[in-house]
Design an enzyme around this catalytic site. Sequence first.
Site, PDB file in Angstrom:
ATOM      1  N   HIS A  68       1.632  14.901 -11.094  1.00  0.00           N
ATOM      2  CA  HIS A  68       2.127  13.616 -11.601  1.00  0.00           C
ATOM      3  C   HIS A  68       1.536  13.250 -12.947  1.00  0.00           C
ATOM      4  CE1 HIS A  68       3.516  13.093  -7.443  1.00  0.00           C
ATOM      5  NE2 HIS A  68       4.351  12.212  -7.947  1.00  0.00           N
ATOM      6  N   GLY A  69       0.370  13.754 -13.234  1.00  0.00           N
ATOM      7  CA  GLY A  69      -0.190  13.403 -14.533  1.00  0.00           C
ATOM      8  C   GLY A  69      -1.561  14.000 -14.736  1.00  0.00           C
TER       9      GLY A  69
END
Lengths: 432, 323
Positions: free
Chosen positions: A282-283
Amino acid sequence: MWWNPAFILLIIGSTLIDYTAGYLIYTNKSKLYRLIFLSTSLCFNLGILVFFKYGTFFQDNLFILFRSIGYHPSWVNLNIILPVGISFYTFQTMSYTIDIYRKNLEPAKSILDFSLYVSFFPQLVAGPIVRAHDFLPSLDRTKQIKFDPQSILMILGGLIKKVAIADNLAYNVDIVYSDPSHYPSIIIILASLAFYVQIYCDFSGYTDIAIGIAKILGYNFPPNFNHPYFSKNPSEFWKRWHISLSSWLKDYLYIPLGGNRYTQFLTYRNLYITMILGGLWHGASWNFVLWGFLHGTLLVLHKIILKFKISIPYTRIMQLLSVLFFQGIIILSWIIFRQTNYSLMKQTLRKFLFFDFNFSLSGIGLGNLRIFSTIFLLVIFFTLHFISHKSKIPISQKLIFTRLNTIFLILAGIFLFLFWPTKNNPFIYFQF
Amino acid sequence: MNIENIIRYILPILLGVAITLMSLPYLYKLLPNDYSRTELIISTLKNRNNNADIVLFGSSIIMSGINSKELTNKLNKPHNILNLSSSAQTIKESSLYYQYFDSTYNAILQFIEHDKLLEDPVLLNSVSRNFRLLGYVPQFSTQTFLSSDEFKYINSNIISLSVDSRDFLINTINQQSRRIFRRDLDMTKINNDLFYPNTYTQVLSSDKYSRLIKQYNPSEPVLSFSPSNKYIEFLKIIAEYFESINVSFYVIINPINPDLFNYTEDYKNNMCDFLSSIQSPNLTIIDFSNILNSNMFIDHWHPNAIGKDKFEIELARVLNSSK
């Protein structure tokens, strides 16, 4: 995240390498060569993903590590821009070559077909992650644009979720989460509830629009969400939330690691690895790792509870309490997901978990917080979500067959227009 | 089949949007929102049935800082003063009202915050939309005060302004709910009172007061005053305009809370010197930045009851000594 014409070379490169690798894997009999071609595909895709998505993250953390031991590196500071959609299309192309290697899929008939699969615009930038075996067979069917009612209503529903609900809730969340120390617990709880709904509506709204547009063009995508906010436990949650990612992680990471086929310890290990990497997907930030770790822990705890056969009476009250309790943990996990700054995360979590009984709302800029419209939208969301969950057929299907559908559609148009924000908010999952 | 589905399922949605768009200008006036006071000011100035000869413009500082009836009582000569300040009203917003004035008025008192002098004056699009949707029609003279883009925007067609104002319902929902939490905010009074539309009656806790001071106190001491040339030029344009219609124009710098200590004495002295240097027969600037003590403020910049009395006394003193 950026739109840069040069980044088209990445998607072209990924397409060419994976199409070629897929063809070579399929046509080659030697297990060694098949493995080499698969490894080439995986290394390229993971390589570009790691470089563009995590290059700056690794560099920053290395800098911190070196500085902590007194060494000040004089490397050039890489400011790597994240190309749009890279997390999604690299996973798609990897699933293609892996499925061919596993002999679960035949290669695309042409480079054009494969290119279309990789770059199909409705799902290119923010998913869902479509498997080749869901997409490629539909290329054989004759295509015509068909404005069927389900697709139209799905797109409308997606727009309402994203624009009218998520973007308006974002307004409150952004203000409160940027300075949680300024607000009492009651406002923090409201903002956390708002983010809980915002992220769902933003992401599921986008995928509804993507699936609806694809359907109009003649392509059927599987659903990506199935009322995750009625889940009673983490296993159920991950079968309902971002289904295309969770199933991808299960098929291509968890099961190859061993899944739950071996010892309990290895099962727990595999769960943690899968969820932490899923969080990192996700990041490039430690809060996503923490978020993944939290979900891994929840899954492990659930397995332990099941192992000890700790049974809960299956009454309606207990079901409701299970849902409420588990969703409370999900709200907490979204705080970790949202707050990339550690200090702000700490402040938000503290005020969320330890209620301060401060109900004084003067002097906090009440007018800017849009509290009542936030509550109004939350009520609308939960009402529709509950109706949708309880109904055996989707609300959009019901709307098609009711005589009042014209009135509902007019009201939907009115609602969409009046709640369409004057400030644009990009889709949350665009940044992944 | 496609055409039939488009008609059955897409057209009603577009119809809903069209219905809302057409009715938005009416709904905007009908439903209460944060900008309802503007309608009161426009109609007051348009109708000219109140015999006012002095008008006050400014922000919420003036809404709570001046009771124009009590101010009138403090003046030597009889006057009829209206307090037409409104929340966040800037000089650009006030300039939209100037077209309603003529020589039957004696004076316009324009109150401004000191830090606004440091920035170029800008008319927000939201203000333009608000005015137009409440029935304001810009006259030719208003063009004097606006940039070409600002004038073009305020003269846009009502449909495009309505589209840009589509979030007014959210404002209405939140404004009405604020009544529940802020019993001190009397919106009826604010939307109807032409003399003292005071909004600040609730006493803040010391903790909240400190938090606001910390938020609005500059992070570093401000030692020099560097006004925006465009702002000063703008003041001169306004002064010339009022001179041409034989109305006195006063600019008054609002009091600065001494607890915002990073606005140093040097800064205030610089400002005072500068403002004195630009005074002219048609532009009188009165510096009230130092007239109130910190115990005369309810928060970082709104006067409390004691501050209001002092503000009126000082203002009356200046007006009594002027022509």
